[in-house]
Enzyme design. Structure first.
Site, PDB file in Angstrom:
ATOM      1  NE  ARG A   5      -9.783   2.504   2.041  1.00 24.03           N
ATOM      2  CZ  ARG A   5      -8.642   2.756   1.429  1.00 24.03           C
ATOM      3  NH1 ARG A   5      -7.686   1.867   1.420  1.00 24.03           N
ATOM      4  NH2 ARG A   5      -8.451   3.891   0.801  1.00 24.03           N
ATOM      5  CE1 TYR A  61      -3.492   2.739   0.455  1.00 29.31           C
ATOM      6  CE2 TYR A  61      -1.993   3.535   2.162  1.00 29.31           C
ATOM      7  CZ  TYR A  61      -3.076   3.738   1.315  1.00 29.31           C
ATOM      8  OH  TYR A  61      -3.726   4.938   1.326  1.00 29.31           O
ATOM      9  NE  ARG A 118       1.737  13.657  11.445  1.00 28.98           N
ATOM     10  CZ  ARG A 118       2.028  14.298  10.314  1.00 28.98           C
ATOM     11  NH1 ARG A 118       3.121  15.010  10.221  1.00 28.98           N
ATOM     12  NH2 ARG A 118       1.219  14.210   9.275  1.00 28.98           N
ATOM     13  CG  PHE A 139      12.712  18.904  -3.285  1.00 29.05           C
ATOM     14  CD1 PHE A 139      11.538  19.610  -3.108  1.00 29.05           C
ATOM     15  CD2 PHE A 139      12.643  17.638  -3.871  1.00 29.05           C
ATOM     16  CE1 PHE A 139      10.311  19.079  -3.506  1.00 29.05           C
ATOM     17  CE2 PHE A 139      11.426  17.104  -4.272  1.00 29.05           C
ATOM     18  CZ  PHE A 139      10.262  17.827  -4.083  1.00 29.05           C
TER      19      PHE A 139
HETATM   20  C1  RWZ Z   1      12.277  12.823  -2.509  1.00 23.58           C
HETATM   21  C2  RWZ Z   1      12.790  10.698  -3.771  1.00 23.58           C
HETATM   22  C3  RWZ Z   1       7.376  13.054  -1.172  1.00 23.58           C
HETATM   23  C4  RWZ Z   1      10.862  10.782  -2.293  1.00 23.58           C
HETATM   24  C5  RWZ Z   1       6.452  10.875  -0.595  1.00 23.58           C
HETATM   25  C6  RWZ Z   1       9.858  11.371  -1.433  1.00 23.58           C
HETATM   26  C7  RWZ Z   1       5.333  11.504   0.086  1.00 23.58           C
HETATM   27  C8  RWZ Z   1       3.476  11.050   1.406  1.00 23.58           C
HETATM   28  C9  RWZ Z   1       2.195  11.655   0.901  1.00 23.58           C
HETATM   29  C10 RWZ Z   1       8.519  10.849  -1.857  1.00 23.58           C
HETATM   30  C11 RWZ Z   1      -0.876  13.645  -3.276  1.00 23.58           C
HETATM   31  C12 RWZ Z   1       0.486  13.989  -1.204  1.00 23.58           C
HETATM   32  C13 RWZ Z   1      -1.581  12.615  -1.153  1.00 23.58           C
HETATM   33  C14 RWZ Z   1       1.389  12.629  -3.032  1.00 23.58           C
HETATM   34  C15 RWZ Z   1      -0.667  11.210  -3.017  1.00 23.58           C
HETATM   35  N1  RWZ Z   1       4.329  10.625   0.394  1.00 23.58           N
HETATM   36  N2  RWZ Z   1       1.761  11.163  -0.324  1.00 23.58           N
HETATM   37  C16 RWZ Z   1      11.925  11.424  -2.817  1.00 23.58           C
HETATM   38  C17 RWZ Z   1       7.404  11.570  -1.183  1.00 23.58           C
HETATM   39  C18 RWZ Z   1       0.538  13.843  -2.725  1.00 23.58           C
HETATM   40  C19 RWZ Z   1      -1.512  12.424  -2.658  1.00 23.58           C
HETATM   41  C20 RWZ Z   1      -0.166  12.782  -0.608  1.00 23.58           C
HETATM   42  C21 RWZ Z   1       0.710  11.412  -2.467  1.00 23.58           C
HETATM   43  C22 RWZ Z   1       0.561  11.514  -0.955  1.00 23.58           C
END
Ligand code: RWZ
Length: 362
Positions: free
Chosen positions: A216, A159, A203, A276
């Protein structure tokens, strides 16, 4: 703490600066304004990046946000929802496509999605292909999990791969397309997403369990069933010892991704891309340190203090800063581990490995 005031002021100034930097073209103006509204923190870290890569990352985020809005809307029937999720990667090419759902800012994003499509069509072809590929895979993964519960740790990883690991893979593709970075491996990119996602899942226990209509839950049964009969029981005062142990089990699971994250970040060449990537990862390990053995997670929101957040944002410049932050938070976490905890040995092993990596390379 007077030490916190200065970085906090800088953080506020950066946020205001971001508001003023909205581009004049209506499609780009919409996209950057929307990004601010749906995620203030992401709008802040995205500013680290150069223009063309920043535009691609902004569109990538909004496309996934729109996909997530469709998935999240419980009023849409499954027969309607699944085909939209499966074809979303094609809808982004179609300026005429429209589907109204969600609430508040998310509804505006859906209703005005043509601005996102228009901006997407202006991106370079390799950026478009990366966004298309990840949107297709995430849509299929979300569709699969509509009718599937997170039972095992394997399901949990799967998931998280769909909703966050794929974001990592997509960002790696965008960095590579910008010609500023080599293409990172899928395994390391996946870990970058999983570390952030699992931290959020830990969290947000209370927020998710109290949600109406019932959302869920993502804590895997395979973990919580060792401690309680029902996931809701973790909230009960009389279960606080068991709840703490379950929480520590979840934190230990999340920590398994930390070393991969350090390896991924150490390979980055562009200082802006490093910043970033690193800011959210440092916030994540800081949040895990704060949540460990802290049953406040089951009572309310546990968040890093704003002053500390500001220090992370302004204090993260190089990989040495990243090693230092991971080192400090791992030490803090280690000092909280109690030997009576059933996972104490595993937790300490994980932390020792992270500390060693930081000492060897930092
Ligand atoms: C920098 C290589 C930002 C990886 C994962 C980081 C974040 C948590 C939230 C990858 C729209 C926000 C809801 C994107 C689907 N994951 N994820 C490197 C990273 C956006 C919806 C929320 C996802 C989700």
């Amino acid at each position: 703490n007077p030490d916190d005031l200065y970085p906090l002021l800088k953080l506020k100034m950066a946020a205001r600066h971001a508001e003023k930097q909205i581009p004049p073209e209506p499609q780009w103006g919409f996209c950057y304004t929307m990004l601010q509204k749906v995620s203030r923190s992401f709008a802040l870290v995205i500013q680290q990046l150069d223009t063309d890569l920043r535009d691609a990352v902004c569109i990538f985020y909004l496309v996934l946000r729109a996909l997530d809005t469709v998935e999240d809307d419980t009023s849409i029937a499954t027969e309607v929802k699944v085909p939209i999720l499966m074809a979303f990667h094609q809808h982004v090419y179609d300026r005429e496509w429209h589907f109204s759902c969600g609430t508040n800012d998310y509804r505006v994003l859906m209703d005005e999605f043509h601005h996102v499509s228009t901006a997407f069509l202006e991106l370079g072809r390799s950026y478009q292909q990366a966004i298309e590929d990840i949107t297709m895979r995430m849509g299929a993964g979300m569709a699969k999990f509509i009718c599937k519960e997170v039972e095992t740790v394997g399901d949990y990883n799967e998931y998280c791969h769909y909703v966050a690991g794929l974001v990592g893979l997509g960002l790696s593709k965008l960095f590579h397309a910008s010609e500023k970075e080599d293409l990172a491996s899928d395994a390391l990119s996946n870990s970058m997403g999983l570390f952030l996602q699992k931290t959020n899942i830990i969290r947000d226990y209370l927020e998710d369990i109290n949600e109406i209509p019932k959302s869920r839950m993502f804590w895997p049964r395979q973990i919580w069933s060792k401690y309680v009969n029902r996931l809701e029981d973790l909230k009960d005062e009389e279960n606080s010892v068991k709840a703490g142990r379950c929480l520590n089990d979840m934190v230990t699971n999340a920590l398994t991704h930390a070393e991969d994250c350090l390896t991924y970040m150490a390979a980055l060449r562009d200082p802006a891309i490093l910043r970033f990537c690193a800011i959210p990862q440092i916030m994540a390990i800081g949040t895990l340190a704060l949540c460990y053995n802290n049953i406040q997670v089951f009572r309310g929101v546990v968040k890093m203090r704003r002053g500390l957040t500001a220090r992370v944002i302004h204090g993260t410049k190089t990989m040495s800063d990243v090693y230092e932050a991971f080192y400090d938070f791992s030490r803090m976490l280690k000092s909280k581990v109690d030997n009576s905890d059933p996972n104490a040995r595993k937790t300490k092993e994980q932390l020792e490995a992270i500390l060693k990596t930081c000492r060897d390379y930092g």
